[in-house]
Motif scaffolding. Structure first.
Motif, short mmCIF file in Angstrom:
data_model
loop_
_atom_site.label_atom_id
_atom_site.label_comp_id
_atom_site.label_asym_id
_atom_site.label_seq_id
_atom_site.Cartn_x
_atom_site.Cartn_y
_atom_site.Cartn_z
N MET A 6 -1.65 9.04 17.80
CA MET A 6 -1.21 9.19 16.42
C MET A 6 0.19 8.59 16.21
N PRO A 7 0.47 8.11 14.99
CA PRO A 7 1.73 7.39 14.74
C PRO A 7 2.95 8.29 14.59
N LEU A 8 2.79 9.59 14.57
CA LEU A 8 3.90 10.52 14.63
C LEU A 8 3.58 11.45 15.79
N ASN A 9 4.52 12.03 16.40
CA ASN A 9 5.90 12.39 16.16
C ASN A 9 6.86 11.62 17.07
N SER A 10 6.52 10.39 17.40
CA SER A 10 7.46 9.58 18.16
C SER A 10 8.58 9.10 17.22
N ILE A 11 9.67 8.63 17.81
CA ILE A 11 10.73 7.98 17.04
C ILE A 11 10.96 6.60 17.65
N PRO A 12 10.76 5.50 16.91
CA PRO A 12 10.33 5.52 15.52
C PRO A 12 8.86 5.94 15.39
N ALA A 13 8.50 6.41 14.20
CA ALA A 13 7.09 6.61 13.89
C ALA A 13 6.45 5.22 13.83
N THR A 14 5.16 5.15 14.18
CA THR A 14 4.51 3.83 14.24
C THR A 14 4.05 3.43 12.83
N THR A 15 5.02 2.95 12.06
CA THR A 15 4.71 2.56 10.68
C THR A 15 5.12 1.12 10.38
N THR A 16 5.65 0.42 11.37
CA THR A 16 6.01 -1.00 11.20
C THR A 16 5.56 -1.76 12.46
#
Ligand code: ZN
Length: 466
Positions: A106-116
């Motif tokens: 899933m694209p969260l809860n890492s930093i950065p979130a995987t949105t780019t």
């Protein structure tokens, strides 16, 4: 001789480099006695049990079940950025120990979130050399990242995730109907699925007014704070937008059984809607959760026993397509074990390693056969993610991913023995049935009765590579 043999990809001039055989092999045609021929990590043939060419190594599973490696399309690994919560190495070792050979992160809860696209590159770099099973990625739809969707899709993500309520972390903002109306034509054009955390803020804000003086240690308070209406109304919105835009929509972690009729109707009308639920909604019941037991906190919440029974009916009828974990760990202190405050504790249930026994224990009690849970744990999630040509079935041409497990052995969950980074789980101390013995990934033994292979051999799965 049972069923026609499958030799479609076997080259008679080349010996299998592995034969896995057993009395209970789960194939697409059902459970049967069979030998699986493997060469170069791929299944080349399904033959009779006796057909083991001289010179080929044989792994005999005996009376244990041989099933496709499990596929879990809902896992939070949190690396980079919150690696202290969970990481690629610990999560994928937990997967291997639980018979899971493929997971989608899933694209969260890492930093950065995987949105780019840049964040996706960071994510790939963070996982390099650390993955014990095959891993693919979802990316996020958040306000303002419309311009990234195509490049993320072309970089090989399997689809997109969004929230309709605050996600709990500031890097992953939630979207509203206006954002969705902007994103959906793009997703429909790409053919990308949108996975939705389906709760709306309105009913949750209403509920908050009613619990201002309630005891936050009581599970009933948490349950009341996330009413079924929040899910029901979110799903109504999704179905409406699905009808309008024709984009593939997927409801993650369905908890409210009241939303089942509208999902059933949408599916019957041929809309591209799919639905998952999680083991904790199918195993636990709100009535049994003790005050202060924040390891059970997740959103949407685990609901009443009667609601759970209706979820099982929806699974039986195919309204719920499959069952995945939503493995979402955090630091143990964030669960506030001392205070037991359900409203302030972090929400999320960690169970990546436990999905097979959790679902099987309940399924068996309800009279289901092993072949049926194979649909829910392997084939269904593989098909949803677009991996069905490679994963989720024991058939010629697929990856030689197997979980070998004993469906009769009892198992007491000892939290300290779990592979996940932190040992907090609501399954701790629970007796379940179904013990994972051995896990094969692309023809190689990666886990065997408590022992792991020497090094991680997982691959990153990118859409378009197969
Ligand atoms: Zn999740």
């Amino acid at each position: 001789m049972p069923a026609p043999l499958d030799r479609t990809t076997e080259n008679p001039a080349q010996l299998p480099d592995l034969v896995v055989r057993g009395k209970r092999v789960v194939t697409p045609e059902g459970e049967r006695t069979a030998a699986i021929h493997v060469r170069g990590g791929t299944i080349t043939a399904i033959t009779s049990y006796e057909d083991t060419p001289a010179g080929s190594p044989v792994h005999d599973a005996g009376e244990s079940v041989v099933m496709p490696g499990l596929v879990d399309t809902h896992v939070h690994i949190n690396e980079p950025g919150r690696t202290e919560w969970e990481g690629f190495s610990t999560a994928t070792r937990a997967a291997a120990a639980g018979g899971v050979t493929t997971l989608i992160e899933m694209p969260l809860n890492s930093i950065p979130a995987t949105t780019t696209a840049a964040a996706f590159r960071e994510k790939l770099a963070a996982g390099a050399g650390k993955i014990w099973v095959d891993v693919g990625f979802w990316c996020g739809v958040v306000p303002g990242n419309l311009g990234e969707l195509r490049s993320l899709w072309e970089a090989g993500v399997w689809g997109f995730k969004c929230f309709l309520v605050p996600s709990g972390v500031e890097e992953f903002a939630h979207v509203g109907e206006v954002d969705l109306r902007a994103a959906l034509p793009n997703l429909a054009a790409l053919g990308a699925p949108l996975l939705v955390h389906a709760e709306l803020p309105g009913p949750i804000a209403e509920a908050a007014k009613k619990i201002v003086n309630a005891d936050a240690r009581r599970y009933a308070t948490w349950l009341a704070s996330r009413p079924k209406e929040a899910e029901n109304e979110a799903i109504a919105l999704l179905v409406k937008l699905c009808r309008e835009f024709g984009a593939q929509m997927h409801v993650v972690h369905l908890s409210s059984a009241e939303a089942i009729p509208q999902l059933q109707e949408a599916k019957a009308a041929g809309l591209p809607v799919s639905v998952e639920s999680c083991p904790h909604y199918l195993v636990f019941a709100a009535e049994d959760i003790k005050d202060g037991a924040t390891e059970f906190k997740c959103a949407p919440p685990i609901r009443e026993r009667e609601n759970r029974e209706q979820l099982w009916e929806a699974l039986e009828e195919g309204v719920i397509d499959f069952v995945v974990t939503d493995h979402s760990p955090c630091l143990p202190t964030m669960k506030l074990p001392e205070e037991g405050d359900f409203l302030r504790a972090w929400g999320g249930v960690a169970s990546l390693e436990l999905r097979l026994p959790a679902v099987w224990t309940e399924a068996r009690r309800r009279g289901y056969a092993v072949a049926r849970i194979c649909e829910w744990l392997c084939k269904g999630p593989a098909r949803f993610a677009g991996l069905e040509k490679q994963k989720g079935a024991i058939a010629a041409g697929r990856d030689a991913d197997f979980v070998i497990w004993n469906p009769d052995a009892k198992y007491l969950v000892k939290a300290e023995q779990l592979q996940q980074r932190h040992k907090v789980t609501p399954y701790a101390g629970r007796e379940m049935t179904g013990v994972v013995e051995t896990t094969f990934l692309r023809g190689r033994k990666i886990y065997d009765r408590g022992e792991f292979s020497a090094a991680p051999i997982g691959h990153v799965l990118r859409r378009g590579d197969a």
